[in-house]
Write an enzyme that holds these catalytic residues in place. Structure first.
Site, PDB file in Angstrom:
ATOM      1  CD  GLU A   1      83.097  86.937  17.445  1.00 24.41           C
ATOM      2  OE1 GLU A   1      82.146  87.171  18.527  1.00 24.41           O
ATOM      3  OE2 GLU A   1      83.667  85.912  17.098  1.00 24.41           O
TER       4      GLU A   1
ATOM      5  CB  CYS B   1      78.899  81.892  16.291  1.00 26.82           C
ATOM      6  SG  CYS B   1      78.101  83.707  15.521  1.00 26.82           S
TER       7      CYS B   1
ATOM      8  CB  CYS C   1      80.515  86.598  14.599  1.00 29.12           C
ATOM      9  SG  CYS C   1      79.248  87.324  16.179  1.00 29.12           S
TER      10      CYS C   1
ATOM     11  CG  LEU D   1      79.323  82.999  49.902  1.00 33.08           C
ATOM     12  CD1 LEU D   1      77.822  82.642  48.984  1.00 33.08           C
ATOM     13  CD2 LEU D   1      81.148  82.340  49.254  1.00 33.08           C
TER      14      LEU D   1
END
Ligand SMILES: NC(=O)c1ccc[n+]([C@@H]2O[C@H](COP(=O)([O-])OP(=O)(O)OC[C@H]3O[C@@H](n4cnc5c(N)ncnc54)[C@H](OP(=O)(O)O)[C@@H]3O)[C@@H](O)[C@H]2O)c1
Length: 345
Positions: free
Chosen positions: A23, A46, A55, A175
């Site tokens: 957010e 949250c 948020c 990798l």
């Protein structure tokens, strides 16, 4: 995303553990255009202060007029808390509109939190007769170019990619995510991890040669003499002792990776490490690339070596297989049952 007048005015995502939530990142990208916008988020915003501020407050302060989320917060004290806080502040809310899709988007976080270990994805490529490499001699790539592109995309979407030292010694992989343009959405390269109890990784290994402080390699080892570490020490090479016995304690290693912010761990083999993980119930999701090749060979390695399973009753059950073509290869995907997931994702 933040939408105003039918146009996307801001986008954001939670890039890293401890960093701004999606957010806040979207509000930053929208700037003053957030005023009057609708926010669409995967998880209920949250409403408490953790590593970052709530948020809900950030959204209301920026002048967002409506918030829509796919899935409610699963933590009982927080569930629907944002809904009441935002409504009280005059912001319209539409919560829990697509709970299944929301669950798919956040499952690594949701499952990992209580278990304190990353969502672990086992991946291998195999010949049609179920071998991951010839019995003798060098390994090498079994699957085709489309499967390779898919793999580099996947590497770009996880926080860490791991192999056992056997794979380093036989295949010498780098990798890294070598997707054109790098990992998607400006994500960082995944942390590279080698399970290497006695630090047998040669200093000349390709993954170590390309290690830097920005793209580190983590060698996970058991208790070893300091001198073995000394020959591998250089910028970008990090060490983690997990387990004081002969071999790396994989469960302990995963817990330490979680503490470091690894939410999704892609384990690309080989058979010994994957067998040990599956045997310990530490595999959440499986990707198997089946390739049109017959290898055979007595003793040719299979995707999972010793799992300790002696009867069908002890086998790891998987969800129904999802199938996707990758050129001449077929990608099979499944979840370990007991783990919520959607075979279509
Ligand atoms: N087709 C594919 O997708 C694919 C992918 C990868 C590899 N491969 C092939 O697989 C072969 C290598 O497989 P591999 O099974 O020998 O290698 P591996 O699984 O990559 O590595 C095995 C080594 O990992 C170390 N290890 C550390 N902690 C462990 C633990 N808790 N449990 C088990 N092992 C642990 C062990 O060495 P220490 O005890 O010294 O630590 C073990 O010998 C090669 O032929 C390669 O080409 C194929």
């Amino acid at each position: 995303v933040l939408v105003r007048g039918g146009r996307v005015v801001g986008r954001g995502w939670h890039r890293a553990y401890g960093g701004p939530h999606a957010e806040v990142s979207a509000l930053r990208s929208a700037g003053p255009r957030a005023r009057g916008a609708t926010a669409y988020v995967s998880l209920e915003p949250c409403s408490t202060t953790g590593k970052t501020g709530p948020c809900t407050e950030a959204l209301a302060r920026a002048g967002v007029v409506r918030v829509v989320w796919a899935m409610d917060d699963w933590n009982p004290p927080n569930a629907r808390r944002a809904a009441s806080l935002l409504s009280r502040g005059g912001v319209a809310v539409d919560g829990n509109v697509l709970p299944e899709a929301g669950e798919r988007a956040v499952r690594a976080l949701r499952r990992g939190g209580p278990r304190r270990r990353p969502w672990t994805i086992a991946k291998w490529a195999m010949s049609l007769d179920g071998r991951i490499s010839p019995a003798r001699g060098q390994g090498g790539r079994l699957s085709g170019p489309q499967a390779l592109r898919w793999l580099h995309d996947l590497r770009g979407r996880v926080e860490a990619v791991a192999v056992g030292v056997g794979t380093v010694l036989s295949d010498d992989p780098r990798l890294t995510c070598r997707r054109p343009g790098g990992p998607p959405h400006g994500r960082p390269q995944p942390l590279r991890v080698v399970f290497d109890s006695r630090l047998r990784t040669p200093p000349s290994a390709a993954c170590l040669r390309s290690a830097s402080e920005d793209a580190p390699v983590l060698l996970v080892h058991a208790r070893v003499a300091g001198v073995r570490r000394l020959r591998l020490e250089r910028p970008g090479v990090e060490f983690l002792e997990a387990g004081d016995r002969r071999r790396v304690d994989l469960a302990a290693a995963l817990a330490r990776l979680w503490d470091r912010g690894v939410r999704r761990l892609l384990v690309e083999g080989g058979g010994e490490v994957l067998g040990a993980l599956a045997g310990a119930g530490l595999v959440d999701q499986v990707f198997c690339v089946a390739t049109p090749l017959l290898l055979g060979g007595k003793g040719a390695p299979t995707p999972l070596a010793d799992t300790g399973v002696d009867s069908l009753a002890e086998a790891t059950r998987l969800s129904p297989l999802a199938v996707r073509r990758l050129g001449a290869d077929v990608l099979l995907q499944a979840y370990a049952t007991g783990v919520t997931g959607d075979a279509r994702s």
